[in-house]
Structures are given as C-alpha cells and as structure tokens.
Design a protein around this motif. Structure first.
Motif, mmCIF file in Angstrom:
data_model
loop_
_atom_site.group_PDB
_atom_site.id
_atom_site.type_symbol
_atom_site.label_atom_id
_atom_site.label_comp_id
_atom_site.label_asym_id
_atom_site.label_seq_id
_atom_site.Cartn_x
_atom_site.Cartn_y
_atom_site.Cartn_z
ATOM 1 N N GLU A 1 23.775 7.255 8.010
ATOM 2 C CA GLU A 1 22.647 8.116 8.316
ATOM 3 C C GLU A 1 21.658 7.370 9.214
ATOM 4 O O GLU A 1 21.397 6.184 9.028
ATOM 5 N N GLY A 2 21.126 8.077 10.191
ATOM 6 C CA GLY A 2 20.114 7.481 11.069
ATOM 7 C C GLY A 2 20.660 6.319 11.866
ATOM 8 O O GLY A 2 21.811 6.319 12.315
ATOM 9 N N ASP A 3 19.837 5.302 12.027
ATOM 10 C CA ASP A 3 20.200 4.130 12.826
ATOM 11 C C ASP A 3 20.735 2.983 11.979
ATOM 12 O O ASP A 3 20.851 1.853 12.455
ATOM 13 N N HIS A 4 21.029 3.245 10.729
ATOM 14 C CA HIS A 4 21.473 2.185 9.840
ATOM 15 C C HIS A 4 22.942 1.841 10.089
ATOM 16 O O HIS A 4 23.731 2.684 10.522
ATOM 17 N N PRO A 5 23.317 0.597 9.828
ATOM 18 C CA PRO A 5 24.711 0.191 10.058
ATOM 19 C C PRO A 5 25.652 0.868 9.077
ATOM 20 O O PRO A 5 25.255 1.231 7.959
ATOM 21 N N PRO A 6 26.916 1.060 9.463
ATOM 22 C CA PRO A 6 27.888 1.650 8.538
ATOM 23 C C PRO A 6 28.135 0.730 7.352
ATOM 24 O O PRO A 6 27.980 -0.489 7.457
ATOM 25 N N LEU A 7 28.513 1.318 6.232
ATOM 26 C CA LEU A 7 28.814 0.540 5.043
ATOM 27 C C LEU A 7 30.168 -0.132 5.133
ATOM 28 O O LEU A 7 30.425 -1.109 4.419
ATOM 29 N N ALA A 8 31.037 0.382 5.997
ATOM 30 C CA ALA A 8 32.406 -0.131 6.052
ATOM 31 C C ALA A 8 33.031 0.209 7.394
ATOM 32 O O ALA A 8 32.545 1.076 8.126
ATOM 33 N N ARG B 1 16.929 0.685 0.241
ATOM 34 C CA ARG B 1 16.165 1.709 0.960
ATOM 35 C C ARG B 1 16.020 2.975 0.116
ATOM 36 O O ARG B 1 14.930 3.552 0.017
ATOM 37 N N VAL B 2 17.120 3.415 -0.485
ATOM 38 C CA VAL B 2 17.076 4.624 -1.315
ATOM 39 C C VAL B 2 16.169 4.403 -2.516
ATOM 40 O O VAL B 2 15.373 5.276 -2.890
ATOM 41 N N LEU B 3 16.296 3.238 -3.107
ATOM 42 C CA LEU B 3 15.481 2.882 -4.270
ATOM 43 C C LEU B 3 13.990 2.975 -3.932
ATOM 44 O O LEU B 3 13.199 3.607 -4.651
ATOM 45 N N ARG B 4 13.607 2.363 -2.838
ATOM 46 C CA ARG B 4 12.191 2.338 -2.462
ATOM 47 C C ARG B 4 11.698 3.711 -2.020
ATOM 48 O O ARG B 4 10.530 4.065 -2.254
#
Length: 388
Positions: A74-81, A157-160
């Motif tokens: 999502e967005g500009d975040h790096p892929p998880l895998a 990020r989700v936590l915060r």
C-alpha cells in the motif's frame, strides 16, 4: 502506574503483528526488552515462505499468509516479499521424504513440479548429482523471499495508526496478578493491564514462571547462517531457495551477489543473544562444499538466532488455563515470519473472543489446534528473577 487494556510483551513479528490487529479494538501497548523491534529471531531469520517446514497446521497457516505476501504494497511502502522459487533436493534414499513433501506442496502450490537426475543442474548448476549427489528434486515457483524489516515496520505503522505505542528498552522485572489486572514492572514504568500477551519468544516460559503461570516446556534451538561469495563469474541472482529434504543445508541468494547458507543446526540453548560457534560455522561451509562444486574460500559474515518450539512443534495461541487474562503467543519456531499474518488473525479472535475468521476456517484451522490447553499442565512452575 499506567493502566492499559492489552499489554503485549515482545516486539518480534509475533507480538507486533498480533498487536497491530488487537489495537483496532483495544487500547494496546507493546513493550520490548531490547533497543529495537525484531532484535532477536525475527531480525536474524533467512525469512523464506515455503512448505518444507513444520506440520500440517503450519502448512495451512503458511498457505493463508502467502496471499498477504503476494499482495502489492500500500502507498509508497516497500513490499513485504518478492516471489522466489523454492527447490527441495533429495538423495536416492530420501525419495519417500520428497514424495511426502511433494504431496503437501502440491496441495497449496499446484504449479510445483518434480525434477530428476542431471536436470537438477539446470536450476542450480553447482549441485552434485548421481550416486554421490542428489537424485531428484521438487521445484516450487510460487514461494516468497520475505523482508523481515519491511514486515516489522509495516506492523509498527499499523499499530501506531491505531493509537497504540511501542516502548523499547523495557525489560520485565516483575509480573503479578492483582484482582482483575496484571501488574507488570519495567525499569521506567509499571503497567496495569486487563490482559497480557506473552509474545516473549525464547523467554516466553521465563515470563510465565515470573507470573506464577505454568510454563509450556518451550525449547529454544540455535541455528547458524553464513554469507559467502560464489566462485568468480558465477551469477546466482536467479537461483532459488535450495534446501535438502533430509539432513544437510539450505542456501539462497542474498541479493548482493552473495549466498546465504545454514547447516540447519538445532542446538538446544537457554534464552540468550545467540552467537555462532566455530563448529556450526564450519559445518555450514562443509555441507555446501559436499553438496555442490563450490569451494568456500572465505566467509563474509555469520550469525545465529534462536528458534523456539512447543513440545509438539505447533504454534500456541490462547489463554492459559490456569491464569485468567494471560494469553500465550509462542512456539512459532522457524516459521514465525511466514505464518505471522494468519497467526495474528487467530490471536486477535482468541484474545478478544471474536468470531472465528472465515479465512482460517477455510483452511480448516480451528481454535483448539492452537490452544495451550492441548499441552496439558505437565510442566511445573519455578520462580525466577530474570528480566524478560
């Protein structure tokens, strides 16, 4: 003293992923003994998602989690895998093990295929074949190399964003039950929580003993990884994650022209900041040299981490039968990262008594499979002053 609904102890992938989901419903705080999240096992794993590890429950959790890894970020975040093939190789006497793995893998990765003889070298050219080498293999193109840092940061990020907080440098010094709440003391602050989530990894049994809760009999096992460069001129960028089905090793390209390899050692250990020993380092190099045509002239880097297992080698999520409000999230062994999306969903439902998620039910994953009650109370309590 700070009052909180849910206190998660441990900021590895298990604790953070569960906290990110629980925080949507409950005021949540995560505390971590170290200076950064994922300091121990989560940050030291080779982080690969495949079906060559664990039991049937782990395979189901992996299958559900794989869909999360395959989704674009999502967005500009790096892929998880990133997608990377997995390749399991077997010697002639290991054919039955490969047959069982093939059946398991095909149930979740229908494009996997068997490969035999010298065709193995079309995938990993340096593999030895024939009487003194490998006879057959299983190639699964639909596996994933995970990015542990991206996974940890995504959950933070989700936590915060849910208004929750992560507190580092906060080892647990004492824990006790006081009426309807748990009181947890750290050097900087004390917390009163309706529920605590024990996601302390290799220290999970230690934490339970501090709280006068029956431990599960968790076993931390040390594993070592080395990094080395292949022979000059050898391009390893498109090699798969390669693993022997029996005793041996695994290796995979690191992304900087190097290879990572592990002898898949499982040395019992006390909870600690694991460090590699010379014997395991030498074994890793020897295993690679015995199975391939590559000499290892220099080891660029080496490290160790702890993989912690329950007695039956399945993960644990659920309230302790002998301690109201004490929630176990432990025993995720070497598969914690690859099962974390599914385990977090299960922990959310179990900790908050929500309806069981349809995604888990679709994989025939049931509450009782994860329950700590399945292990009984065969392990006695012991007091300890160790910090967690």
């Amino acid at each position: 003293m700070r009052t909180i609904d849910t206190l998660v102890i441990g900021a590895g992938i298990a604790g953070l992923s569960a906290a990110a989901r629980i925080a949507r419903h409950s005021e949540t705080l995560v505390i971590e003994r170290e200076s950064a999240a994922g300091y121990h096992s989560s940050g030291r794993s080779a982080t690969f998602c495949h079906f060559g590890i664990g039991d049937g429950l782990v395979h189901k959790l992996t299958a559900m989690s794989k869909a999360v890894f395959a989704a674009p970020p999502e967005g500009d975040h790096p892929p998880l895998a990133k997608r990377m093939a997995a390749f399991f190789v077997a010697r002639a006497e290991e054919e039955q093990q490969l047959d069982r793995l093939t059946e398991t893998t095909l149930a979740h990765s229908p494009d996997a295929e068997r490969i035999a003889g010298t065709d193995l070298q079309s995938i990993v050219p340096v593999l030895k074949t024939g009487p003194d080498g490998f006879a057959s293999g299983l190639y699964d193109p639909d596996a994933y190399k995970l990015d542990s840092d991206a996974m940890l940061q995504a959950n933070i990020r989700v936590l915060r964003s849910a208004g929750a907080q992560l507190v580092t440098d906060a080892p647990v010094e004492a824990i006790r039950r006081d009426g309807e709440r748990w009181i947890v003391d750290t050097p900087g602050e004390s917390y009163a929580a309706r529920r605590i989530v024990n996601a302390a990894g290799s220290w999970a049994d230690t934490l339970a003993s501090m709280a006068d809760v029956n431990p599960l009999g968790l076993t931390p096992l040390k594993r070592t990884i080395i990094a080395f460069r292949p022979p000059e001129g050898t391009d390893v960028s498109d090699w798969p994650f390669t693993k022997t089905v029996g005793a041996g090793f695994y290796m995979l390209p690191e992304g900087s022209g190097r290879l990572l390899a592990s002898p898949m050692d499982e040395t019992p250990s006390e909870p600690c900041d694991a460090q590699p020993d010379e014997e395991a380092i030498a074994l890793a190099a020897w295993q690679v040299e015995q199975a391939t045509t590559m000499p290892i002239k220099r080891i660029d880097h080496k490290w160790s981490g702890l993989r912690t297992f329950a007695p039956d080698k399945s993960p644990v999520a659920g309230y302790a039968p002998d301690a109201p409000g004490f929630f176990w999230l432990a025993g995720q062994g070497g598969f914690g990262l690859q099962t974390s999306p599914a385990m977090a969903m299960a922990a959310e439902a179990l900790a908050l008594d929500l309806d069981w998620p349809g995604e888990l039910a679709a994989q025939d994953i049931r509450r009782e499979m994860l329950s700590p009650a399945r292990l009984g109370n065969q392990f006695s309590r012991s007091s300890t002053s160790a910090k967690v």
